[in-house]
Scaffold this motif. Structure first.
Motif, PDB file in Angstrom:
ATOM      1  N   CYS A   9       0.794  -1.194   0.029  1.00 14.58           N
ATOM      2  CA  CYS A   9      -0.177  -0.124  -0.008  1.00 14.58           C
ATOM      3  C   CYS A   9       0.988   1.483  -0.263  1.00 14.58           C
ATOM      4  O   CYS A   9       1.705   1.461   0.868  1.00 14.58           O
ATOM      5  CB  CYS A   9      -0.913   0.104   1.164  1.00 14.58           C
ATOM      6  N   PHE A  11       0.481   4.256   0.815  1.00 20.62           N
ATOM      7  CA  PHE A  11       0.190   5.457   1.680  1.00 20.62           C
ATOM      8  C   PHE A  11       0.853   5.975   2.453  1.00 20.62           C
ATOM      9  O   PHE A  11       1.364   7.217   2.542  1.00 20.62           O
ATOM     10  CB  PHE A  11      -1.391   5.284   1.701  1.00 20.62           C
ATOM     11  N   CYS A  12       0.725   5.135   3.538  1.00 22.90           N
ATOM     12  CA  CYS A  12       1.295   5.764   4.953  1.00 22.90           C
ATOM     13  C   CYS A  12       2.612   4.949   4.997  1.00 22.90           C
ATOM     14  O   CYS A  12       3.072   3.992   4.460  1.00 22.90           O
ATOM     15  CB  CYS A  12       0.596   5.623   5.965  1.00 22.90           C
ATOM     16  N   THR A  14       3.642   2.939   7.132  1.00 18.82           N
ATOM     17  CA  THR A  14       3.279   1.309   7.581  1.00 18.82           C
ATOM     18  C   THR A  14       3.468   0.656   6.469  1.00 18.82           C
ATOM     19  O   THR A  14       4.042  -0.644   6.480  1.00 18.82           O
ATOM     20  CB  THR A  14       2.001   1.152   7.984  1.00 18.82           C
ATOM     21  N   LEU A  15       3.510   0.857   5.220  1.00 19.30           N
ATOM     22  CA  LEU A  15       3.694   0.072   3.653  1.00 19.30           C
ATOM     23  C   LEU A  15       3.411  -1.349   3.993  1.00 19.30           C
ATOM     24  O   LEU A  15       3.956  -2.218   3.681  1.00 19.30           O
ATOM     25  CB  LEU A  15       5.204   0.329   3.407  1.00 19.30           C
ATOM     26  N   CYS A  16       1.824  -1.256   4.444  1.00 17.32           N
ATOM     27  CA  CYS A  16       1.332  -2.930   4.559  1.00 17.32           C
ATOM     28  C   CYS A  16       1.730  -3.459   3.230  1.00 17.32           C
ATOM     29  O   CYS A  16       1.433  -3.179   2.177  1.00 17.32           O
ATOM     30  CB  CYS A  16      -0.306  -2.670   4.816  1.00 17.32           C
ATOM     31  N   ALA A  36      -6.786  -3.640   2.954  1.00 18.72           N
ATOM     32  CA  ALA A  36      -6.401  -2.126   3.168  1.00 18.72           C
ATOM     33  C   ALA A  36      -7.356  -1.291   4.024  1.00 18.72           C
ATOM     34  O   ALA A  36      -8.366  -1.723   4.272  1.00 18.72           O
ATOM     35  CB  ALA A  36      -6.069  -1.356   1.795  1.00 18.72           C
ATOM     36  N   CYS A  37      -6.741  -0.168   4.913  1.00 18.39           N
ATOM     37  CA  CYS A  37      -7.511   0.463   5.672  1.00 18.39           C
ATOM     38  C   CYS A  37      -8.359   1.421   4.515  1.00 18.39           C
ATOM     39  O   CYS A  37      -8.001   1.301   3.487  1.00 18.39           O
ATOM     40  CB  CYS A  37      -6.878   1.200   6.620  1.00 18.39           C
ATOM     41  N   ILE A  39      -8.200   4.533   4.193  1.00 13.04           N
ATOM     42  CA  ILE A  39      -7.488   5.605   3.399  1.00 13.04           C
ATOM     43  C   ILE A  39      -6.568   4.770   2.251  1.00 13.04           C
ATOM     44  O   ILE A  39      -6.224   5.288   1.010  1.00 13.04           O
ATOM     45  CB  ILE A  39      -6.613   6.692   4.357  1.00 13.04           C
ATOM     46  N   GLY A  40      -6.108   3.928   2.553  1.00  7.69           N
ATOM     47  CA  GLY A  40      -5.139   2.971   1.799  1.00  7.69           C
ATOM     48  C   GLY A  40      -5.947   2.538   0.612  1.00  7.69           C
ATOM     49  O   GLY A  40      -5.767   2.897  -0.819  1.00  7.69           O
ATOM     50  N   HIS A 160      -2.292   5.991  10.885  1.00 13.17           N
ATOM     51  CA  HIS A 160      -1.512   4.697  10.401  1.00 13.17           C
ATOM     52  C   HIS A 160      -2.569   3.605  10.643  1.00 13.17           C
ATOM     53  O   HIS A 160      -2.297   2.934  11.648  1.00 13.17           O
ATOM     54  CB  HIS A 160      -0.235   4.587  11.126  1.00 13.17           C
ATOM     55  N   PRO A 161      -3.834   3.496  10.142  1.00 12.67           N
ATOM     56  CA  PRO A 161      -4.735   2.621  10.815  1.00 12.67           C
ATOM     57  C   PRO A 161      -4.436   1.190  11.182  1.00 12.67           C
ATOM     58  O   PRO A 161      -5.033   0.668  11.813  1.00 12.67           O
ATOM     59  CB  PRO A 161      -5.835   2.809   9.836  1.00 12.67           C
ATOM     60  N   ARG A 162      -3.495   0.713  10.162  1.00 12.92           N
ATOM     61  CA  ARG A 162      -3.246  -0.922  10.376  1.00 12.92           C
ATOM     62  C   ARG A 162      -1.970  -0.907  11.265  1.00 12.92           C
ATOM     63  O   ARG A 162      -1.589  -2.299  11.439  1.00 12.92           O
ATOM     64  CB  ARG A 162      -3.206  -1.436   9.099  1.00 12.92           C
TER      65      ARG A 162
HETATM   66 FE1  SF4 Z   1      -1.867   1.705   3.774  1.00 13.66          FE
HETATM   67 FE2  SF4 Z   1      -3.385   1.665   5.756  1.00 13.66          FE
HETATM   68 FE3  SF4 Z   1      -1.528   0.237   5.961  1.00 13.66          FE
HETATM   69 FE4  SF4 Z   1      -0.993   2.725   6.048  1.00 13.66          FE
HETATM   70  S1  SF4 Z   1      -1.909   1.392   7.420  1.00 13.66           S
HETATM   71  S2  SF4 Z   1      -0.023   1.410   4.692  1.00 13.66           S
HETATM   72  S3  SF4 Z   1      -2.714   3.587   4.564  1.00 13.66           S
HETATM   73  S4  SF4 Z   1      -3.341   0.093   4.305  1.00 13.66           S
END
Ligand code: SF4
Length: 436
Positions: A9, A11-12, A14-16, A36-37, A39-40, A160-162
């Motif tokens: 991902c 976005f943030c 955390t790079l899930c 993904a959360c 926002i992702g 950083h939701p996840r």
């Molecule tokens: Fe993407 Fe959400 Fe994971 Fe951040 S926490 S990398 S926005 S899925």
């Protein structure tokens, strides 16, 4: 349709890297995103927006946009950068390391100031790390070992939701088989955030008194005497937190902009790192900044290799100078020291003070961004590009400095350039103009 697995991902920080994306068989349409959360997922889905801008545009006298070709956009950008005495090349946090590297080459040729979004978030953390070093670790170690988690001035539940479900609070790791039940969660925040509501201990600190509380915790760790109240927190609570941290097998401090940009700035982070060092007298402890944009860490890494400094790098004298407060974007804009603005992979229009945004509006400027943003609204030229991590791959650094290869899952709109392609063309044009 087909499902692409192990997608990263973009976005943030955390790079899930466990996302699943459903795309059409020909790879031209993206239908759905799993794991993904919100926002992702939105970032992936936005690539399919019907109203997406697909051609570069130039602002006209009357404020309206005129569509231009990528050729014209490349030429305008190369001329603007070569004609300027001291251009500012800002952003670089939402793109891949390959583009960051090409951008540095252009910056060197035109004598630009290279700055990234750390300038308004974790730049102070980077200064503190240069001052006293940092005892850190990877997120994998946090997942497998950490049983004391302290979030200071950050709100991962929203930003950083996840993070908490993948790495810090909930997952069951090798030595953390009980997951959440085996961990103690401490939050230091002046507000009762959604993260604070989940904490075992929430220290509702007085705004701007982080340094005092960090120092008080250092005193408490060593069994020293404290005043009755520090930063609005009674001493028995401070002692309780010190004991909780000491009694764990592995403590991690995550910190965010609530402490990097409040009174004390880099000195707060000096104190937080010193606290982590002190804790290592009693147990294993580490500390990590909660980096925001998915590859802001990467831009610090790339410039670290290339120039020796992670942000605010002034190349205008033909060699790299670094002096935050002098060579940082807002200070340069405030003092009218830059005469052209190039923005890629960030949105200063939304995050800089209004006085700086007004300065950007008055200068020759180019914004490279897949979206229409407050920045594209004040720039003279807007160049839409493919979404990195969705329509083109490339390297990004997670908040713990682990490089991760992002993936292309869907085709960009026909004819659309990537950041790398556009920068490569600008570099070639700059060389042509300069005759090098
Ligand atoms: Fe993407 Fe959400 Fe994971 Fe951040 S926490 S990398 S926005 S899925």
């Amino acid at each position: 349709t087909k499902t692409v697995t192990d997608v990263v991902c973009p976005f943030c920080g955390t790079l899930c890297d466990d996302l699943e994306v459903v795309v059409s068989d020909d790879g031209k349409e993206l239908h759905d995103v799993y794991n993904a959360c919100a926002i992702g997922a939105e970032k992936f889905l936005h690539s399919q927006a019907k109203d997406r801008i697909t051609h570069p545009r130039m602002r006209q006298e009357d404020g309206s946009w005129k569509e231009i070709s990528y050729e014209e956009a490349v030429d305008y950008t190369a001329r603007m950068l070569t004609e300027a005495k001291k251009p500012l090349m800002y952003g670089w946090s939402s793109t891949n390391c390959e583009a960051q590297s090409l951008g540095s080459e252009i910056g060197e040729l035109v004598g630009a100031v290279m700055d990234n979004t750390a300038t308004v978030c974790h730049g102070t953390s980077l200064i503190a790390v240069q001052d006293i070093g940092i005892p850190s670790c990877t997120l994998g170690e946090v997942k497998n070992r950490a049983d004391r988690i302290l979030f200071w001035g950050c709100n991962p539940a929203h930003a950083h939701p996840r993070h908490m479900s993948r790495y810090s609070i909930f997952p069951r790791g090798f030595f953390t088989g009980k997951g959440h039940a085996g961990r103690k969660m401490i939050v230091v925040d002046p507000r009762v955030t959604d993260t604070a509501k989940m904490a075992d201990i929430h220290l509702q600190i007085e705004q701007g008194e982080d340094y005092e509380l960090l120092d008080a915790l250092r005193v408490a760790l060593k069994g020293g005497e404290l005043p009755d109240v520090v930063a609005g927190i009674p001493k028995n609570r401070i002692n309780e937190v010190a004991e909780t941290l000491k009694s764990g097998r592995f403590a991690i401090i995550f910190f965010g902009m609530g402490v990097t940009q409040s009174l004390g700035k880099n000195h707060n982070i000096d104190a937080a790192i010193a606290l982590t060092r002190d804790l290592n007298e009693y147990t294993k402890a580490a500390i990590m900044p909660m980096r925001g944009h998915y590859n802001v860490t990467g831009s610090g890494q790339v410039w670290g290799w290339q120039f020796g400094f992670p942000f605010a790098v002034d190349l205008s004298r033909g060699f790299a100078r670094y002096n935050p407060g002098e060579t940082t974007s807002n200070d340069l804009l405030r003092r009218n020291e830059v005469d052209a603005i190039f923005v890629l992979g960030s949105d200063p229009g939304a995050h800089f003070p209004f006085s700086s945004v007004k300065k950007i509006y008055g200068l020759p400027s180019v914004a490279i961004d897949p979206h229409e943003t407050p920045t594209t609204e004040v720039c003279k030229v807007h160049v839409p590009v493919a979404f990195v991590g969705v329509e083109v791959g490339g390297c990004a650094y997670r908040m713990d400095n682990v490089p991760i290869e992002t993936r292309k899952v869907v085709e960009p709109p026909e004819g659309m350039m990537t950041d790398e392609e556009f920068l490569g063309r600008v570099l070639a044009r700059v060389k042509e103009i300069k005759g090098v």
